[in-house]
Design an enzyme around this catalytic site. Structure first.
Site, short mmCIF file in Angstrom:
data_model
loop_
_atom_site.label_atom_id
_atom_site.label_comp_id
_atom_site.label_asym_id
_atom_site.label_seq_id
_atom_site.Cartn_x
_atom_site.Cartn_y
_atom_site.Cartn_z
N CYS A 139 12.13 35.76 48.08
CA CYS A 139 11.33 35.81 49.31
C CYS A 139 12.11 36.47 50.44
CB CYS A 139 10.87 34.42 49.71
SG CYS A 139 12.21 33.26 50.07
N HIS A 296 12.32 28.81 53.34
CA HIS A 296 11.58 30.02 52.96
C HIS A 296 11.82 31.09 54.02
CE1 HIS A 296 8.48 32.38 51.10
NE2 HIS A 296 7.71 32.37 52.17
N ASN A 320 4.61 35.35 56.58
CA ASN A 320 5.01 34.73 55.32
C ASN A 320 4.88 35.77 54.21
OD1 ASN A 320 5.26 33.30 52.94
ND2 ASN A 320 3.94 31.61 53.58
N ASP A 625 70.67 67.84 35.10
CA ASP A 625 70.60 69.08 34.34
C ASP A 625 69.50 69.09 33.29
OD1 ASP A 625 71.57 67.30 32.50
OD2 ASP A 625 73.54 68.25 32.29
N SER A 627 69.20 67.27 30.64
CA SER A 627 69.67 67.05 29.27
C SER A 627 69.14 65.76 28.68
CB SER A 627 71.20 67.02 29.25
OG SER A 627 71.69 65.89 29.98
N GLU A 634 77.74 60.41 36.63
CA GLU A 634 76.33 60.07 36.88
C GLU A 634 76.09 58.59 36.64
OE1 GLU A 634 73.81 64.07 35.72
OE2 GLU A 634 74.74 62.93 34.10
N ASP A 653 65.87 36.34 47.23
CA ASP A 653 65.56 35.21 46.35
C ASP A 653 66.00 33.92 47.04
OD1 ASP A 653 65.06 33.48 44.27
OD2 ASP A 653 66.83 34.08 43.10
N ASP A 655 64.93 30.85 47.12
CA ASP A 655 65.00 29.57 46.42
C ASP A 655 65.96 29.61 45.23
OD1 ASP A 655 63.62 31.17 44.72
OD2 ASP A 655 61.87 29.86 44.50
N THR A 659 64.15 34.86 40.54
CA THR A 659 62.92 35.66 40.53
C THR A 659 62.43 35.83 41.96
OG1 THR A 659 61.50 33.70 40.32
CG2 THR A 659 62.24 34.75 38.27
N GLU A 664 56.58 38.67 48.40
CA GLU A 664 57.84 39.10 48.99
C GLU A 664 58.22 40.51 48.55
OE1 GLU A 664 59.95 34.67 49.08
OE2 GLU A 664 60.23 36.01 47.36
#
Length: 739
Positions: A139, A296, A320, A625, A627, A634, A653, A655, A659, A664
């Protein structure tokens, strides 16, 4: 918010997204690929940048072009059959109208020409009394359509002219509907659900007229099924037919200037609806003693002042959508009040027919209805014949679990991660519109809408509880743009306004009166970690500027660190030579063994060791390079970088769990010299966080290495910093598959 199941079934009754523009889809067209996920999002953004989605350039829903499909059907001598919304039980519904429900037994799909001889799309114009509700509880949608018929120029934007069952008839029709910030062109075939040769859902009072039934079908297609339309708010339909913005008013506590607002709404061609709200299912569709239906949706179709007993009486016209059952109080069709009104006014206003439309006094309106909803039209909706005082801006955004779904202010640890928007209000309203005298204020209507929930109802999706908070911008933060404000800002400063409530409705809106200045709007779900897409719209009476507060994707270009063999301790050299062997270089497998042997002593990280993908990224980053291998120097530079990133990880971290929390991640990446906007952060969290929104050390390193590599690739190919590069398919595949 109004939810109604619609008229009950008689006891005898047993029945009852946009992408590329290349080719049409449908029974008369060649099949094409469809976009999904991120690809669809990027393509939609590109189309919008080209102006697709404006009313004069509507986007084809499902990549279906009305003109191309109709032409193909006419050429082949076929009637269109829509593969995206087939004449099958799945299009009817999923629960109450599901395939196994007794409500859908004996329903058949018929074209109008199978139901009646000489069907008509529109018969002798359109009026609010043309349409009647079927067995579906929509409606609210009919009330919206009824209001729309009072503004023909708006109606014919939704129901394009020139459609018929005669000229160029191919069993296909189309409608334009506003969906979450853009106009879409929706095509449907004309197969309609029937029982005993009668339409089951929306139908016209004239059995040979079918525009309203086909419009309802187009809306059902957008929503996924007919059943998805059950229950809703009149304003939802009005917004989707106009692109306007809704305001709600509780009539038990009406604002003092409500009548003035109503007159302005009529002047501005706003569309309106009203209802008597219910508190329990048992009240739904029960009658008051004055024949008004509780729970309604009614449409408000007119406002008129008449001379009555020596004074002016304000009357409101209400309809209506059932097309029957009317108010029987003062100023109803047979009321005595009309006998004391001039005969020409009677002829103009009074129509003594059982069509669902009636007049009542303004005071009776306040005393009997509990909710008034006004849909304000936007400038692009209106032609020169109508007035609009609104300047509008809108933004699309997403709340994503783990990155940008921070919840409301009750969750300060994550609230700051929500999307942020800034608005500048430099100019106050005109004095005549300012009821506060000499106080300069800016009228600002903020509307927050969540997207696509109807289409997802079949999968059990529910509306999220949403709202927004508004902050005044202090001087030290004014004129900033490319920054996402952090937790410290929101703990230091108090809000300046907010949505009246957080509610599980499609849209929440509030009209605010603010001093000129800059403000930040934070839209959010009430609880954190809730996925949803949203549309934020801001309407102001005077010119305003707004933008999203977000980071610009950026990576610091630090000088490459230099090392020599003299900088290396003997243990380091010895270990490298053992792994490298006589070749003096290491590939991805040797690098993995070497790193995992060196990382054993780092007990503060939760790690399963470096994976091959991470090691490949390291070689991509450091190999100068081409390779595919790293020499001693390097590797030493790489190791120094890794140690630096380890220190950053350990610092964040807090706490000491080994992890990181996914929220964050933005802070950690920033400390490492990279800034990312919300869209990229959402992708990173989706890829690298686990189900508990935790990012371990391995995932962090893999993520950061990929970011560094991708930035390096891009900036190398964009030496002028244009922000764009051009790649062939071969180059794209080479870079993405290697990187």
């Amino acid at each position: 918010m109004l939810y109604s199941p619609g008229p009950s079934l008689p006891e005898s009754a047993e029945s009852l997204d946009g992408s590329q523009e290349d080719k049409p889809r449908g029974s008369c067209a060649e099949p094409t690929f469809t976009d999904t996920g991120m690809v669809a999002h990027i393509n939609n953004s590109r189309l919008k940048a080209k102006g697709v989605g404006q009313h004069d350039n509507a986007q084809n829903f499902g990549n279906q072009s009305f003109e191309e499909l109709r032409a193909a059907c006419l050429r082949k001598g076929e009637l269109f059959e829509d593969p995206l919304f087939p004449a099958e039980p799945s299009s009817l519904g999923f629960k109450d109208l599901g395939p196994n429900s007794k409500n859908v037994q004996n329903i058949s799909w018929q074209r109008p020409k199978d139901i009646i001889n000489n069907p008509l799309f529109i018969m002798d114009g359109i009026s609010p009394t043309d349409i009647c509700q079927g067995i579906l509880g929509d409606c609210w949608l009919l009330a919206a359509i009824g209001s729309l018929t009072t503004c023909p120029k708006l109606l014919y934007r939704v129901v394009p002219r020139g459609q018929s069952f005669k000229k160029n008839y191919a069993g296909i029709f189309h409608f334009q509907i506003w969906q979450f910030g853009q106009w879409v062109n929706v095509v449907v075939d004309d197969r309609l659900p029937t029982k005993n040769d009668k339409l089951v859902f929306v139908h016209s009072t004239e059995r040979s007229e079918f525009w309203s039934a086909l419009l309802e079908k187009a809306y059902a297609k957008l929503s996924g099924s007919y059943e998805a339309l059950s229950g809703g708010s009149t304003m939802e339909g009005l917004e989707d037919f106009t692109g306007g913005v809704a305001q709600s008013f509780q009539l038990q506590r009406p604002p003092q200037n409500l009548l003035r607002l109503l007159r302005k709404a009529v002047e501005r061609s706003s569309l309106m609806g009203c209802s008597i709200e219910v508190t329990s299912d048992s009240e739904l569709e029960s009658m008051t003693d004055k024949m008004l239906v509780r729970g309604h949706a009614y449409s408000v179709t007119g406002l008129q002042d008449v001379h009555y007993r020596g004074k002016m009486e304000t009357l409101i016209r209400v309809r209506n959508p059932w097309g029957r059952i009317e108010w029987n109080g003062a100023w109803s069709d047979s009321a005595r009040e009309w006998e004391e009104v001039a005969s020409d006014i009677q002829m103009q206003l009074l129509h003594k027919t059982e069509d669902g439309e009636f007049w009542m006094s303004y005071q009776d309106f306040l005393n009997n209805f509990t909710l008034l909803e006004i849909c304000n039209l936007t400038p692009d909706t209106l032609s020169g014949d109508y007035k609009s005082y609104w300047h509008t801006t809108f933004y699309e955004g997403s709340w994503r679990r783990g990155s940008s779904a921070g919840g409301c202010r009750n969750h300060p640890g994550t609230f700051w991660t929500n999307p942020q928007f800034k608005i500048s209000l430099p100019e106050g309203d005109d004095p005549e519109d300012d009821a506060e005298g000499n106080v300069v204020v800016c009228t600002c209507l903020v509307a927050l809408m969540q997207k696509n929930w109807r289409h997802a109802r079949q999968q059990g999706a529910q509306l999220q509880t949403i709202g927004f908070v508004l902050y005044a911008v202090p001087k030290e933060f004014q004129n900033i743009q490319d920054v996402h404000l952090k937790k410290e800002f929101f703990t230091k400063y108090q809000d300046h306004g907010f949505s009246e409530i957080f509610t599980n409705s499609r849209e929440v809106s509030s009209q605010l009166r603010l001093p000129p200045g800059e403000y930040i709007i934070i839209p959010s779900t009430f609880e954190p970690h809730r996925d949803a897409d949203f549309l934020l719209r801001v309407f102001t009476e005077k010119h305003s500027e707004s933008w999203e507060l977000d980071e610009v994707n950026y990576a610091e270009q630090l000088q490459e660190e230099k090392v020599s063999e003299d900088d290396m301790d003997q243990d380091f050299l010895h270990l490298f030579k053992i792994v490298a062997g006589e070749g003096k270089e290491i590939g991805v497998y040797e690098l993995q063994r070497l790193l995992n042997r060196m990382a054993i002593k780092f007990k503060s990280f939760k790690t399963k060791g470096f994976g091959l993908d991470a090691c490949r990224c390291m070689i991509n980053l450091m190999d100068k390079d081409g390779s595919g291998k790293l020499g001693l120097l390097e590797f030493k530079i790489l190791w120094k970088k890794l140690k630096k990133w380890m220190d950053i990880f350990r610092e964040c971290d807090q706490d000491h769990s080994g992890t990181l929390n996914s929220y964050e991640m933005r802070l950690v990446i920033e400390k490492a010299g990279i800034k990312l906007n919300n869209k990229v952060m959402q992708v990173l969290v989706a890829r690298y966080a686990d189900d508990d929104l935790i990012i371990d050390f391995d995932s962090f390193i893999s993520c950061f290495l990929r970011l560094k590599t991708m930035f390096t690739f891009f900036l190398t190919m964009d030496p002028k910093n244009t922000g764009h590069i051009c790649l062939s398919l071969e180059q794209w595949l080479q870079m993405t598959m290697w990187g």
